[in-house]
Structures are given as C-alpha cells and as structure tokens.
Design a protein around this motif. Structure first.
Motif, PDB file in Angstrom:
ATOM      1  N   LEU A  77      29.117  20.278 -60.098  1.00  0.00           N
ATOM      2  CA  LEU A  77      28.988  21.489 -59.451  1.00  0.00           C
ATOM      3  C   LEU A  77      30.183  22.386 -59.191  1.00  0.00           C
ATOM      4  O   LEU A  77      30.359  23.486 -59.031  1.00  0.00           O
ATOM      5  CB  LEU A  77      28.376  21.378 -57.929  1.00  0.00           C
ATOM      6  N   THR A  78      31.203  21.510 -59.080  1.00  0.00           N
ATOM      7  CA  THR A  78      32.562  22.166 -58.944  1.00  0.00           C
ATOM      8  C   THR A  78      33.552  22.316 -60.003  1.00  0.00           C
ATOM      9  O   THR A  78      34.572  22.917 -59.924  1.00  0.00           O
ATOM     10  CB  THR A  78      33.285  21.713 -57.486  1.00  0.00           C
ATOM     11  N   GLY A  79      33.565  21.066 -60.944  1.00  0.00           N
ATOM     12  CA  GLY A  79      34.445  20.897 -61.588  1.00  0.00           C
ATOM     13  C   GLY A  79      35.694  20.213 -61.042  1.00  0.00           C
ATOM     14  O   GLY A  79      36.613  19.889 -62.062  1.00  0.00           O
ATOM     15  N   ALA A  80      35.816  19.724 -59.933  1.00  0.00           N
ATOM     16  CA  ALA A  80      36.847  19.169 -59.280  1.00  0.00           C
ATOM     17  C   ALA A  80      36.842  17.796 -59.567  1.00  0.00           C
ATOM     18  O   ALA A  80      35.952  16.867 -59.644  1.00  0.00           O
ATOM     19  CB  ALA A  80      37.210  19.151 -57.740  1.00  0.00           C
ATOM     20  N   PRO A  81      38.237  17.176 -59.882  1.00  0.00           N
ATOM     21  CA  PRO A  81      38.257  15.686 -60.148  1.00  0.00           C
ATOM     22  C   PRO A  81      37.799  14.994 -58.703  1.00  0.00           C
ATOM     23  O   PRO A  81      38.024  15.524 -57.519  1.00  0.00           O
ATOM     24  CB  PRO A  81      39.739  15.603 -60.298  1.00  0.00           C
ATOM     25  N   VAL A  82      37.300  13.661 -59.098  1.00  0.00           N
ATOM     26  CA  VAL A  82      37.220  12.671 -57.654  1.00  0.00           C
ATOM     27  C   VAL A  82      38.273  11.735 -57.656  1.00  0.00           C
ATOM     28  O   VAL A  82      38.615  11.208 -58.766  1.00  0.00           O
ATOM     29  CB  VAL A  82      35.718  12.303 -58.126  1.00  0.00           C
ATOM     30  N   ALA A  83      38.755  11.539 -56.355  1.00  0.00           N
ATOM     31  CA  ALA A  83      39.553  10.504 -56.295  1.00  0.00           C
ATOM     32  C   ALA A  83      38.758   9.254 -55.271  1.00  0.00           C
ATOM     33  O   ALA A  83      37.899   9.643 -54.473  1.00  0.00           O
ATOM     34  CB  ALA A  83      40.723  10.964 -55.151  1.00  0.00           C
ATOM     35  N   GLY A  84      39.281   8.039 -55.785  1.00  0.00           N
ATOM     36  CA  GLY A  84      38.594   6.929 -55.148  1.00  0.00           C
ATOM     37  C   GLY A  84      39.486   5.685 -55.393  1.00  0.00           C
ATOM     38  O   GLY A  84      40.351   5.775 -56.460  1.00  0.00           O
ATOM     39  N   HIS A  85      39.516   4.845 -54.187  1.00  0.00           N
ATOM     40  CA  HIS A  85      40.629   3.874 -54.313  1.00  0.00           C
ATOM     41  C   HIS A  85      40.041   2.535 -55.582  1.00  0.00           C
ATOM     42  O   HIS A  85      38.980   2.546 -55.708  1.00  0.00           O
ATOM     43  CB  HIS A  85      40.392   3.116 -53.016  1.00  0.00           C
ATOM     44  N   VAL A  86      41.004   2.040 -55.962  1.00  0.00           N
ATOM     45  CA  VAL A  86      40.877   1.187 -57.164  1.00  0.00           C
ATOM     46  C   VAL A  86      40.042   0.099 -56.674  1.00  0.00           C
ATOM     47  O   VAL A  86      39.214  -0.702 -57.287  1.00  0.00           O
ATOM     48  CB  VAL A  86      42.189   0.651 -57.868  1.00  0.00           C
ATOM     49  N   ALA A  87      39.957  -0.602 -55.279  1.00  0.00           N
ATOM     50  CA  ALA A  87      39.450  -1.676 -54.790  1.00  0.00           C
ATOM     51  C   ALA A  87      38.055  -1.411 -54.798  1.00  0.00           C
ATOM     52  O   ALA A  87      37.327  -2.383 -54.536  1.00  0.00           O
ATOM     53  CB  ALA A  87      40.085  -2.141 -53.579  1.00  0.00           C
ATOM     54  N   ASP A  88      37.492   0.025 -54.738  1.00  0.00           N
ATOM     55  CA  ASP A  88      36.004   0.254 -54.673  1.00  0.00           C
ATOM     56  C   ASP A  88      35.558   0.660 -56.060  1.00  0.00           C
ATOM     57  O   ASP A  88      34.342   1.270 -55.933  1.00  0.00           O
ATOM     58  CB  ASP A  88      35.746   1.216 -53.221  1.00  0.00           C
ATOM     59  N   LEU A  89      36.244   0.200 -56.986  1.00  0.00           N
ATOM     60  CA  LEU A  89      35.660   0.819 -58.501  1.00  0.00           C
ATOM     61  C   LEU A  89      34.292   0.190 -58.811  1.00  0.00           C
ATOM     62  O   LEU A  89      33.515   0.964 -59.346  1.00  0.00           O
ATOM     63  CB  LEU A  89      36.624   0.474 -59.371  1.00  0.00           C
ATOM     64  N   GLY A  90      33.959  -0.963 -58.244  1.00  0.00           N
ATOM     65  CA  GLY A  90      32.841  -1.693 -58.707  1.00  0.00           C
ATOM     66  C   GLY A  90      31.740  -0.866 -58.194  1.00  0.00           C
ATOM     67  O   GLY A  90      30.817  -0.287 -59.130  1.00  0.00           O
ATOM     68  N   PRO A  91      31.453  -0.493 -56.938  1.00  0.00           N
ATOM     69  CA  PRO A  91      30.582   0.382 -56.747  1.00  0.00           C
ATOM     70  C   PRO A  91      30.217   1.774 -57.411  1.00  0.00           C
ATOM     71  O   PRO A  91      29.253   2.192 -57.601  1.00  0.00           O
ATOM     72  CB  PRO A  91      30.449   0.549 -54.930  1.00  0.00           C
ATOM     73  N   TYR A  92      31.614   2.578 -57.304  1.00  0.00           N
ATOM     74  CA  TYR A  92      31.636   3.828 -58.252  1.00  0.00           C
ATOM     75  C   TYR A  92      31.077   3.768 -59.587  1.00  0.00           C
ATOM     76  O   TYR A  92      30.303   4.435 -59.906  1.00  0.00           O
ATOM     77  CB  TYR A  92      33.024   4.322 -57.924  1.00  0.00           C
ATOM     78  N   ARG A  93      31.511   2.512 -60.113  1.00  0.00           N
ATOM     79  CA  ARG A  93      31.093   2.535 -61.458  1.00  0.00           C
ATOM     80  C   ARG A  93      29.859   2.041 -61.843  1.00  0.00           C
ATOM     81  O   ARG A  93      28.933   2.384 -62.752  1.00  0.00           O
ATOM     82  CB  ARG A  93      32.192   1.593 -62.204  1.00  0.00           C
ATOM     83  N   SER A  94      29.205   1.269 -60.879  1.00  0.00           N
ATOM     84  CA  SER A  94      27.879   0.878 -60.964  1.00  0.00           C
ATOM     85  C   SER A  94      26.967   1.567 -60.295  1.00  0.00           C
ATOM     86  O   SER A  94      25.629   1.671 -60.621  1.00  0.00           O
ATOM     87  CB  SER A  94      27.768  -0.690 -60.352  1.00  0.00           C
ATOM     88  N   GLY A  95      27.456   2.242 -59.423  1.00  0.00           N
ATOM     89  CA  GLY A  95      26.341   3.110 -58.319  1.00  0.00           C
ATOM     90  C   GLY A  95      25.589   2.260 -57.368  1.00  0.00           C
ATOM     91  O   GLY A  95      24.837   2.846 -56.634  1.00  0.00           O
TER      92      GLY A  95
END
Length: 248
Positions: A77-95
């Motif tokens: 909706l915004t085109g803005a990049p998303v920032a997240g910590h590497v230690a929580d990549l598992g949830p971000y990548r799997s949903g």
C-alpha cells in the motif's frame, strides 16, 4: 532534523493493539497489526495528512502476529521497505509465530487458546535487516532502533531523540491496556529475564514516555517501580523451578 511526533494508530479497540506513526522529516510506521489491518492503518495514516507514498520505512518490533500480521499488505500500500530484526526472520518468512506461546500469567494462558493467535499471516522478507542499534536519520527520522530481546529474540524498540520510546511488547498496559497507565507484562514472553534486562537498559536511557503495543502511554518512573517488583517475582519463580524460557 525536526522534532519527532509519536501518533498512536489503534488497530483493535481504543488501545488493545496499537501501531504507531512517527512524524519527522519523513513519516515512519511502527508495527503492522493483525492480518487484514493494512487498510485500517493506512486510513489513519492518511487522516493525519500523510501521503502513503511519503512513508519511508515500516519497522516491525517483533515476530508476533498482532505486530507483523499486515506488514506485507502495508508494504504494497505504501511502497515503503519493511525493517525487521534478523533473529525473528523465521516468523516473518513463514508467516507463523514460534510456538508454543509462553504465557506470563493467567491472561496469556487464556489467550494462547485463541485460534487467531495461531493463524498464518502473509509472509514477507524485510528489506532492512536489523542487527544492532540502527540510526533512522537516513529515513528522515531523528530516532534509533534499539534491540530489546526477551519478548522474542528479535524484539526491537524505537527511541526518538526527544526521548519517546516506542516499546512494542517490552512492557504493556495492564489487561491489554484496559487499565490506563498501569504497567504489566504482555501475555507472553520468550525469556522474561532477558526482557526485563532489556527494559532496564531502555529505562537507563531516561526516556520521557513509553508508547506500548497494548495500552496507553506509560510513565517511566512508574515502570521503574514495576520493574523492581518484577525482578523479585522472577527470582522467586526461578528459585522454585517455575520460570519458563524458550530454548534455542
């Protein structure tokens, strides 16, 4: 750099789940609510006079579904990049969040049975990978992202140069914000002792106000008094072998 204004964006109820809009030279969104919340967040952002195309960054404070659930949608909706910590990549990548949830008390034990907390969100890949302290000046904001692990391994908070701490689930309002101004644990922590250590580190920086994911703003001195009691409570749990911590 202009003063940063912190604007709460209610995602559920008046204060039950909050995202935040940080207004500086450019706007930044912190957290993305539950799945399907993207349009509601965007409508509130635009109601504050912000063009969605001007949003420079979306910071996700941690890998729980009520905070990253609409990250992919907000990115579209915004085109803005998303920032997240590497230690929580598992949830971000799997949903999906890391399970089981580890309740901090009776409310967490009850909430852990809520099927919505076990749903799958749309996965996303953070374009900005956070590791250590990260200055947001390049994104038009006089603020820093601060690693605050404990609630989850990859939890972060945002500290503005004016002293406002957007704290995610580092601390919460009592009963998910139903008791205004009263500090409490959120329903879950992966490592309560590490979370308390992170909270104390942030309090040592003398923030003026703590803006939380669940509830109204909290006074730092009141949070400090709560943290002393929490330290004693965790020590008692640890001594009796009842302190639960997520393993690696």
């Amino acid at each position: 750099m202009p003063r940063t204004k912190v604007v709460p964006i209610p995602v559920m109820g008046r204060h039950t789940i909050n995202a935040y809009l940080l207004l500086g030279r450019r706007p930044v969104i912190v957290d993305a609510g539950t799945p399907g919340s993207g349009r509601r967040i965007l409508d509130q952002v635009t109601a504050h006079g912000v063009d969605p195309a001007d949003v420079s960054l979306i910071v996700i404070t941690h890998g729980h579904i009520d905070h990253f659930g609409s990250a992919a949608e907000l990115h579209r909706l915004t085109g803005a990049p998303v920032a997240g910590h590497v230690a929580d990549l598992g949830p971000y990548r799997s949903g999906r969040v890391r399970e089981p949830y580890l309740p901090t008390g009776p409310m967490g034990r009850a909430m852990a049975r809520n099927r919505k907390l076990h749903a799958r969100a749309e996965p996303f890949e953070p374009a900005v990978l956070l590791r250590g302290e990260t200055n947001l000046e390049d994104f038009g904001l006089a603020a820093r992202v601060m690693p605050t692990p404990g609630h989850t391994a990859g939890s972060v908070s945002v500290l503005t140069d004016d002293g406002d701490l957007v704290a995610g689930d580092l601390i919460a309002g009592s009963f998910m914000g139903l008791v205004p101004g009263k500090p409490a644990n959120p329903p879950f922590h992966d490592d309560p002792r590490q979370n308390l250590a992170s909270l104390r580190e942030m309090l040592a920086l003398d923030p003026t106000t703590l803006h939380v994911g669940h509830g109204t703003p909290l006074d730092p001195d009141r949070v400090r008094r709560w943290a002393e009691r929490e330290h004693d409570r965790l020590a008692r749990l640890d001594a009796t072998g009842r302190l639960t911590v997520r393993g690696e």
